[in-house]
Design a protein around this motif. Structure first.
Motif, PDB file in Angstrom:
ATOM      1  N   LEU A  68      39.333  42.111  36.974  1.00 56.69           N
ATOM      2  CA  LEU A  68      38.374  41.441  37.021  1.00 56.69           C
ATOM      3  C   LEU A  68      38.393  40.352  38.421  1.00 56.69           C
ATOM      4  O   LEU A  68      37.662  40.415  39.200  1.00 56.69           O
ATOM      5  CB  LEU A  68      37.884  40.404  35.824  1.00 56.69           C
ATOM      6  CG  LEU A  68      37.552  41.018  34.676  1.00 56.69           C
ATOM      7  CD1 LEU A  68      37.172  39.989  33.520  1.00 56.69           C
ATOM      8  CD2 LEU A  68      36.251  41.883  34.930  1.00 56.69           C
ATOM      9  N   ASP A  69      39.506  39.995  38.391  1.00 59.71           N
ATOM     10  CA  ASP A  69      39.919  39.299  39.737  1.00 59.71           C
ATOM     11  C   ASP A  69      39.883  40.164  40.857  1.00 59.71           C
ATOM     12  O   ASP A  69      39.208  39.782  42.027  1.00 59.71           O
ATOM     13  CB  ASP A  69      41.400  38.699  39.705  1.00 59.71           C
ATOM     14  CG  ASP A  69      41.554  37.585  38.764  1.00 59.71           C
ATOM     15  OD1 ASP A  69      40.348  37.207  38.336  1.00 59.71           O
ATOM     16  OD2 ASP A  69      42.672  36.937  38.684  1.00 59.71           O
ATOM     17  N   GLU A  70      40.246  41.370  41.123  1.00 59.06           N
ATOM     18  CA  GLU A  70      40.246  42.359  42.052  1.00 59.06           C
ATOM     19  C   GLU A  70      38.928  42.673  42.365  1.00 59.06           C
ATOM     20  O   GLU A  70      38.480  42.906  43.691  1.00 59.06           O
ATOM     21  CB  GLU A  70      41.028  43.557  41.537  1.00 59.06           C
ATOM     22  CG  GLU A  70      41.054  44.738  42.538  1.00 59.06           C
ATOM     23  CD  GLU A  70      41.658  45.819  41.989  1.00 59.06           C
ATOM     24  OE1 GLU A  70      41.267  47.133  42.825  1.00 59.06           O
ATOM     25  OE2 GLU A  70      42.471  45.763  41.241  1.00 59.06           O
ATOM     26  N   VAL A  71      37.912  42.918  41.328  1.00 58.77           N
ATOM     27  CA  VAL A  71      36.552  43.408  41.504  1.00 58.77           C
ATOM     28  C   VAL A  71      35.985  42.220  42.018  1.00 58.77           C
ATOM     29  O   VAL A  71      35.149  42.449  43.066  1.00 58.77           O
ATOM     30  CB  VAL A  71      36.010  43.644  40.316  1.00 58.77           C
ATOM     31  CG1 VAL A  71      34.438  44.231  40.442  1.00 58.77           C
ATOM     32  CG2 VAL A  71      36.636  45.003  39.532  1.00 58.77           C
ATOM     33  N   TRP A  72      36.311  40.879  41.568  1.00 56.94           N
ATOM     34  CA  TRP A  72      35.569  39.823  42.131  1.00 56.94           C
ATOM     35  C   TRP A  72      35.881  39.698  43.699  1.00 56.94           C
ATOM     36  O   TRP A  72      35.019  39.189  44.665  1.00 56.94           O
ATOM     37  CB  TRP A  72      36.030  38.533  41.380  1.00 56.94           C
ATOM     38  CG  TRP A  72      35.544  37.154  41.803  1.00 56.94           C
ATOM     39  CD1 TRP A  72      34.296  36.645  41.508  1.00 56.94           C
ATOM     40  CD2 TRP A  72      36.158  36.148  42.507  1.00 56.94           C
ATOM     41  NE1 TRP A  72      34.162  35.502  42.102  1.00 56.94           N
ATOM     42  CE2 TRP A  72      35.204  35.110  42.677  1.00 56.94           C
ATOM     43  CE3 TRP A  72      37.614  36.117  43.136  1.00 56.94           C
ATOM     44  CZ2 TRP A  72      35.536  33.855  43.358  1.00 56.94           C
ATOM     45  CZ3 TRP A  72      37.879  35.051  43.715  1.00 56.94           C
ATOM     46  CH2 TRP A  72      36.992  33.811  43.799  1.00 56.94           C
ATOM     47  N   ARG A  73      37.003  39.887  44.084  1.00 52.98           N
ATOM     48  CA  ARG A  73      37.410  39.677  45.633  1.00 52.98           C
ATOM     49  C   ARG A  73      36.895  40.508  46.378  1.00 52.98           C
ATOM     50  O   ARG A  73      36.595  40.441  47.570  1.00 52.98           O
ATOM     51  CB  ARG A  73      39.054  39.667  45.553  1.00 52.98           C
ATOM     52  CG  ARG A  73      39.775  38.402  44.909  1.00 52.98           C
ATOM     53  CD  ARG A  73      41.236  38.383  45.297  1.00 52.98           C
ATOM     54  NE  ARG A  73      42.081  37.092  44.693  1.00 52.98           N
ATOM     55  CZ  ARG A  73      42.705  37.432  43.466  1.00 52.98           C
ATOM     56  NH1 ARG A  73      42.806  38.781  42.913  1.00 52.98           N
ATOM     57  NH2 ARG A  73      43.137  36.450  42.912  1.00 52.98           N
ATOM     58  N   GLN A  74      36.189  41.957  45.775  1.00 55.79           N
ATOM     59  CA  GLN A  74      35.979  42.786  46.674  1.00 55.79           C
ATOM     60  C   GLN A  74      34.116  42.496  46.842  1.00 55.79           C
ATOM     61  O   GLN A  74      33.599  43.347  47.413  1.00 55.79           O
ATOM     62  CB  GLN A  74      35.965  44.226  45.870  1.00 55.79           C
ATOM     63  CG  GLN A  74      37.553  44.584  46.043  1.00 55.79           C
ATOM     64  CD  GLN A  74      37.684  45.693  45.149  1.00 55.79           C
ATOM     65  OE1 GLN A  74      36.996  46.031  44.178  1.00 55.79           O
ATOM     66  NE2 GLN A  74      38.765  46.392  45.224  1.00 55.79           N
ATOM     67  N   VAL A  75      33.789  41.635  45.979  1.00 55.74           N
ATOM     68  CA  VAL A  75      32.466  41.298  46.357  1.00 55.74           C
ATOM     69  C   VAL A  75      32.352  40.150  47.359  1.00 55.74           C
ATOM     70  O   VAL A  75      32.778  38.988  47.309  1.00 55.74           O
ATOM     71  CB  VAL A  75      31.753  40.533  45.105  1.00 55.74           C
ATOM     72  CG1 VAL A  75      30.311  40.081  45.444  1.00 55.74           C
ATOM     73  CG2 VAL A  75      31.638  41.470  43.895  1.00 55.74           C
ATOM     74  N   PRO A  76      31.664  40.403  48.886  1.00 55.68           N
ATOM     75  CA  PRO A  76      31.799  39.174  49.736  1.00 55.68           C
ATOM     76  C   PRO A  76      30.828  38.139  49.527  1.00 55.68           C
ATOM     77  O   PRO A  76      29.795  38.207  48.545  1.00 55.68           O
ATOM     78  CB  PRO A  76      31.018  40.209  50.951  1.00 55.68           C
ATOM     79  CG  PRO A  76      31.105  41.434  50.673  1.00 55.68           C
ATOM     80  CD  PRO A  76      31.296  41.612  48.854  1.00 55.68           C
ATOM     81  N   ALA A  77      31.685  36.980  49.784  1.00 57.08           N
ATOM     82  CA  ALA A  77      30.988  35.750  49.386  1.00 57.08           C
ATOM     83  C   ALA A  77      29.741  35.371  50.356  1.00 57.08           C
ATOM     84  O   ALA A  77      28.834  34.842  50.212  1.00 57.08           O
ATOM     85  CB  ALA A  77      31.899  34.660  49.566  1.00 57.08           C
TER      86      ALA A  77
END
Length: 221
Positions: A68-77
């Motif tokens: 989930l951390d990996e997927v979260w980081r792949q979503v641009p802020a």
């Protein structure tokens, strides 16, 4: 277990003690979609509404699970993306990360791949599920609300998401042809309620599957 982990195990056929080939195609898409759904529900990502909903990373910290951390980081802020852009390009690698997680917790055992099997695209999927009762429990959590005709609004989000995502392009593994026909209205109600909560995620999953189906794609690593 996380939603992606449950989605991975859901495709296992307990009585045959294996992941059947027809249930492996597009599993990466479903695992990835399950991760995005869990991140959205936990408010780690958000949706900016519009004609085409856009997804953005929220300012809160990572969820604390490696995948989930990996997927979260792949979503641009700072650069909102479509669901499809966050789902389709990454789907083929989603299973390997979740597979390693499940092996680490003892849910599955990954046998070594030797000889000519190394040339097979499906060799990495020949794992042993150590607790088949877990798979059966996950299956019941997905199936029971539909077979009993429960109101989707009364379900926990995790159960709603699993049912709506698992039923997408399912080749009668979770629900038989007869069950799909008999409970067609219930399944549609689940889809509608999930869509209200996720604003286009299920449509992106369907699109990703439709894009790959004509070429015989949709196989994960």
């Amino acid at each position: 277990m996380t939603l992606p982990q449950r989605m991975y195990l859901l495709m296992y056929t307990v009585d045959k003690k294996k992941f059947e080939v027809q249930n492996l195609q597009f599993r990466g898409q479903k695992v990835r979609a399950a991760a995005l759904a869990q991140l959205l529900h936990g408010e780690f990502i958000g949706v900016r509404q519009g004609k085409r909903p856009k997804v953005v990373r929220q300012v809160s910290g990572a969820p604390g699970d490696s995948f989930l951390d990996e997927v979260w980081r792949q979503v641009p802020a700072d650069n909102p993306q479509s669901w499809l852009n966050l789902l389709h390009p990454y789907a083929h690698t989603a299973e390997s990360a979740v597979r390693e997680q499940l092996a680490g917790t003892g849910e599955i055992t990954i046998p070594p791949v030797r000889g000519l099997k190394k040339l097979s695209l499906l060799a990495q999927h020949e794992v042993r599920v150590n607790r088949p009762e877990t798979v059966l429990a996950v299956r019941e959590q997905v199936r029971e609300p539909v077979l009993r005709g429960l109101e989707p609004a009364d379900l926990p989000f995790d159960d709603l998401a699993m049912t709506a995502l698992a039923a997408e392009s399912d080749l009668y593994h979770v629900f038989s042809r007869e069950e799909r026909r008999e409970h067609k209205k219930v399944l549609k109600a689940f889809d509608r309620h999930f869509d209200e909560k996720t604003s286009g995620l299920r449509h992106a999953l369907s699109t990703s599957i439709q894009v790959l189906r004509p070429s015989g794609g949709g196989w994960g690593q």
